[in-house]
Design a protein around this motif. Structure first.
Motif, PDB file in Angstrom:
ATOM      1  N   VAL A   1       0.793  -1.237   0.000  1.00 14.71           N
ATOM      2  CA  VAL A   1       0.000   0.000   0.000  1.00 14.71           C
ATOM      3  C   VAL A   1       0.822   1.282   0.000  1.00 14.71           C
ATOM      4  N   LEU A   2       2.071   1.234   0.450  1.00  9.19           N
ATOM      5  CA  LEU A   2       2.846   2.474   0.491  1.00  9.19           C
ATOM      6  C   LEU A   2       3.004   3.120  -0.877  1.00  9.19           C
ATOM      7  N   PRO A   3       3.310   2.363  -1.940  1.00  6.47           N
ATOM      8  CA  PRO A   3       3.385   3.006  -3.253  1.00  6.47           C
ATOM      9  C   PRO A   3       2.074   3.699  -3.634  1.00  6.47           C
ATOM     10  N   THR A   4       0.948   3.073  -3.327  1.00  3.14           N
ATOM     11  CA  THR A   4      -0.350   3.680  -3.625  1.00  3.14           C
ATOM     12  C   THR A   4      -0.561   4.943  -2.802  1.00  3.14           C
ATOM     13  N   LEU A   5      -0.207   4.883  -1.518  1.00  3.69           N
ATOM     14  CA  LEU A   5      -0.353   6.048  -0.650  1.00  3.69           C
ATOM     15  C   LEU A   5       0.506   7.212  -1.136  1.00  3.69           C
ATOM     16  N   LEU A   6       1.745   6.909  -1.486  1.00  2.00           N
ATOM     17  CA  LEU A   6       2.675   7.973  -1.855  1.00  2.00           C
ATOM     18  C   LEU A   6       2.450   8.494  -3.263  1.00  2.00           C
ATOM     19  N   GLN A   7       1.673   7.762  -4.059  1.00  3.29           N
ATOM     20  CA  GLN A   7       1.331   8.250  -5.396  1.00  3.29           C
ATOM     21  C   GLN A   7       0.193   9.258  -5.377  1.00  3.29           C
ATOM     22  N   MET A   8      -0.479   9.408  -4.234  1.00  5.07           N
ATOM     23  CA  MET A   8      -1.539  10.407  -4.134  1.00  5.07           C
ATOM     24  C   MET A   8      -0.948  11.795  -4.347  1.00  5.07           C
ATOM     25  N   ASP A   9      -1.645  12.615  -5.104  1.00  2.00           N
ATOM     26  CA  ASP A   9      -1.163  13.968  -5.398  1.00  2.00           C
ATOM     27  C   ASP A   9      -1.017  14.751  -4.100  1.00  2.00           C
ATOM     28  N   GLY A  10       0.193  15.244  -3.834  1.00  2.00           N
ATOM     29  CA  GLY A  10       0.438  16.015  -2.619  1.00  2.00           C
ATOM     30  C   GLY A  10       0.520  15.182  -1.360  1.00  2.00           C
ATOM     31  N   ALA A  11       0.819  13.896  -1.488  1.00  2.00           N
ATOM     32  CA  ALA A  11       0.816  12.995  -0.334  1.00  2.00           C
ATOM     33  C   ALA A  11       1.900  13.353   0.673  1.00  2.00           C
ATOM     34  N   GLN A  12       1.556  13.225   1.958  1.00  2.00           N
ATOM     35  CA  GLN A  12       2.507  13.433   3.049  1.00  2.00           C
ATOM     36  C   GLN A  12       2.218  12.427   4.151  1.00  2.00           C
ATOM     37  N   VAL A  13       3.249  11.680   4.554  1.00  6.85           N
ATOM     38  CA  VAL A  13       3.100  10.764   5.683  1.00  6.85           C
ATOM     39  C   VAL A  13       3.191  11.604   6.953  1.00  6.85           C
ATOM     40  N   VAL A  14       2.061  11.760   7.655  1.00  8.22           N
ATOM     41  CA  VAL A  14       2.042  12.602   8.846  1.00  8.22           C
ATOM     42  C   VAL A  14       2.315  11.805  10.108  1.00  8.22           C
ATOM     43  N   SER A  15       2.126  10.492  10.058  1.00 12.57           N
ATOM     44  CA  SER A  15       2.368   9.676  11.240  1.00 12.57           C
ATOM     45  C   SER A  15       2.403   8.203  10.850  1.00 12.57           C
ATOM     46  N   CYS A  16       3.308   7.456  11.454  1.00 15.28           N
ATOM     47  CA  CYS A  16       3.301   5.996  11.307  1.00 15.28           C
ATOM     48  C   CYS A  16       3.960   5.398  12.537  1.00 15.28           C
ATOM     49  N   GLU A  17       3.559   4.189  12.854  1.00 13.73           N
ATOM     50  CA  GLU A  17       4.099   3.550  14.050  1.00 13.73           C
ATOM     51  C   GLU A  17       3.913   2.044  13.962  1.00 13.73           C
ATOM     52  N   LEU A  18       4.797   1.341  14.630  1.00 12.10           N
ATOM     53  CA  LEU A  18       4.729  -0.104  14.778  1.00 12.10           C
ATOM     54  C   LEU A  18       4.756  -0.383  16.269  1.00 12.10           C
ATOM     55  N   THR A  19       3.593  -0.711  16.843  1.00 13.12           N
ATOM     56  CA  THR A  19       3.499  -0.988  18.271  1.00 13.12           C
ATOM     57  C   THR A  19       3.575  -2.490  18.503  1.00 13.12           C
ATOM     58  N   GLU A  20       3.414  -2.897  19.736  1.00 12.15           N
ATOM     59  CA  GLU A  20       3.447  -4.335  20.041  1.00 12.15           C
ATOM     60  C   GLU A  20       2.257  -5.056  19.431  1.00 12.15           C
ATOM     61  N   THR A  21       1.166  -4.329  19.152  1.00 13.01           N
ATOM     62  CA  THR A  21      -0.057  -4.991  18.694  1.00 13.01           C
ATOM     63  C   THR A  21      -0.501  -4.593  17.294  1.00 13.01           C
ATOM     64  N   ARG A  22      -0.122  -3.410  16.796  1.00 10.51           N
ATOM     65  CA  ARG A  22      -0.624  -2.961  15.497  1.00 10.51           C
ATOM     66  C   ARG A  22       0.419  -2.140  14.750  1.00 10.51           C
ATOM     67  N   MET A  23       0.231  -2.060  13.422  1.00 12.16           N
ATOM     68  CA  MET A  23       0.977  -1.148  12.575  1.00 12.16           C
ATOM     69  C   MET A  23       0.007  -0.077  12.083  1.00 12.16           C
ATOM     70  N   TYR A  24       0.489   1.175  11.989  1.00 13.04           N
ATOM     71  CA  TYR A  24      -0.327   2.288  11.527  1.00 13.04           C
ATOM     72  C   TYR A  24       0.422   3.077  10.449  1.00 13.04           C
ATOM     73  N   LEU A  25      -0.298   3.431   9.391  1.00 12.75           N
ATOM     74  CA  LEU A  25       0.203   4.336   8.361  1.00 12.75           C
ATOM     75  C   LEU A  25      -0.854   5.424   8.169  1.00 12.75           C
ATOM     76  N   LYS A  26      -0.476   6.686   8.398  1.00 19.86           N
ATOM     77  CA  LYS A  26      -1.425   7.796   8.285  1.00 19.86           C
ATOM     78  C   LYS A  26      -0.862   8.814   7.288  1.00 19.86           C
ATOM     79  N   VAL A  27      -1.595   8.979   6.195  1.00 17.78           N
ATOM     80  CA  VAL A  27      -1.126   9.806   5.083  1.00 17.78           C
ATOM     81  C   VAL A  27      -2.225  10.798   4.712  1.00 17.78           C
ATOM     82  N   VAL A  28      -1.829  12.050   4.425  1.00 13.67           N
ATOM     83  CA  VAL A  28      -2.793  13.061   3.991  1.00 13.67           C
ATOM     84  C   VAL A  28      -2.352  13.639   2.648  1.00 13.67           C
TER      85      VAL A  28
END
Length: 351
Positions: A125-152
């Motif tokens: 999914v990262l290539p798809t996320l970063l191909q969005m026009d004006g995409a910016q990764v504002v937050s991401c994290e890998l915790t003990e229980t989940r992975m998060y990718l937040k892009v605007v």
């Protein structure tokens, strides 16, 4: 919004974990809790694994030991816990999947659990996320229980009110160890204070459960490898996820959310703001420090409206140590926005 790791740090962590993962399918008769409190898996050269707190909860839930009693035995009577666990492993045999990471047994799952790993998801999914026009990764994290990718994306933006712009985005999250489904959800990013609000989509279309084919029955334990069938299934699956990522930042959906936000700016807190926050805290079971933070940010923001209250909740997320809990507060902001009229009225008029 709580920022978490950089994208580079996230990639490094995912790669490091990938080399440490092993998955096993085992009949519980081939498992044993050792006197040291580890989980021993027959036929494995490593012999035994430390059990994470999450895996302990899953073991207790599966064999029917109440969580409070399980933890009491774990702390005060480990030999009794060992005897209980081993008894039920032998008396009620079943096949389970054990997911390990290095020296830890991190999950105790159904043999039908579908392994949708964070590394593969990010790669898809990262290539798809970063191909969005004006995409910016504002937050991401890998915790003990989940992975998060937040892009605007800066290309889809609107004002909720004059001087208060928000941008469209998407939050992709996943758990490898049974802490919820793979989720693709719209994200709204407020530029004034860099708050993020995740708007949970409860439809099955945007949530993928980890349910797959059952492993073959066997009284033994064996290491589970990815096979060509699984890889082909997952390749098709991740194509669907990519489509949902694109759909999550749909301009029409974003404008509908903005319209809903604008309505919240007109709903005032007419009673006592302190009482309103107390009722909110009771409803959402906020901790005392979280409740204090919401009230502080509500007063500091100077906006005694539903819009001000939901932003006080999402702003408090930035102060929370746990990234998982911070994301829950970001989702809570969306729930505050969508409160039924009667519930909002109860909060707004509390004295």
């Amino acid at each position: 919004m709580k920022t978490g790791r950089t994208l580079t740090e996230m990639a490094t962590a995912l790669e490091a974990q990938q080399s440490l993962k092993k998955d096993y399918v085992a009949d519980t008769r081939a498992l044993e809790m050792t006197p040291a409190g580890q989980l021993a898996i027959a036929n494995d050269a490593a012999s035994s694994f430390d059990i994470t707190s999450h895996a302990h909860r899953q073991i207790g839930d599966r064999i029917g030991i109440p969580a409070k009693y399980y933890e009491r035995m774990r702390t005060d009577a480990p030999e009794l816990l060992q005897a209980n666990v081993n008894h039920w492993f032998q008396s009620n045999p079943e096949q389970r999947m054990i997911r390990t990471l290095g020296s830890d047994a991190r999950a105790f799952l159904s043999r039908r659990y579908r392994r949708l790993d964070n590394f593969d998801l990010a790669e898809a999914v990262l290539p798809t996320l970063l191909q969005m026009d004006g995409a910016q990764v504002v937050s991401c994290e890998l915790t003990e229980t989940r992975m998060y990718l937040k892009v605007v994306t800066a290309k889809i933006q609107a004002d909720v009110k004059v001087g208060d712009p928000v941008q469209a985005g998407v939050c992709v999250s996943n758990s490898e160890i049974g802490r919820g489904a793979l989720r693709v959800e719209p994200l709204v990013y407020r530029l004034v204070c860099m708050n993020g609000m995740v708007t949970p989509d409860r439809s099955a279309r945007n949530r993928f459960t980890h349910l797959g084919r059952a492993a073959a029955d066997t009284p033994d334990a064996y290491e589970l490898f990815s096979d060509e069938t699984l890889e082909a299934d997952n390749a098709a699956f991740f194509l669907k996820v990519q489509d949902l990522v694109r759909d999550a930042v749909d301009r029409t959906k974003f404008e509908a959310l903005v319209a809903q936000m604008r309505q919240t700016t007109e709903r005032r807190i007419e009673g006592n703001p302190v009482k309103a926050v107390e009722l909110l805290s009771d409803k959402f079971k906020l901790q005392q420090s979280e409740s204090t933070g919401v009230l502080q940010h509500l007063i500091q923001g100077g906006d005694l409206s539903q819009w001000g209250l939901l932003n006080a909740v999402t702003r408090t997320a930035q102060d929370i140590e746990s990234y998982d809990r911070a994301t829950e507060l970001e989702e809570m902001g969306a729930t505050v926005m969508s409160l039924p009229s009667a519930q909002w009225r109860q909060l707004a008029t509390a004295v």
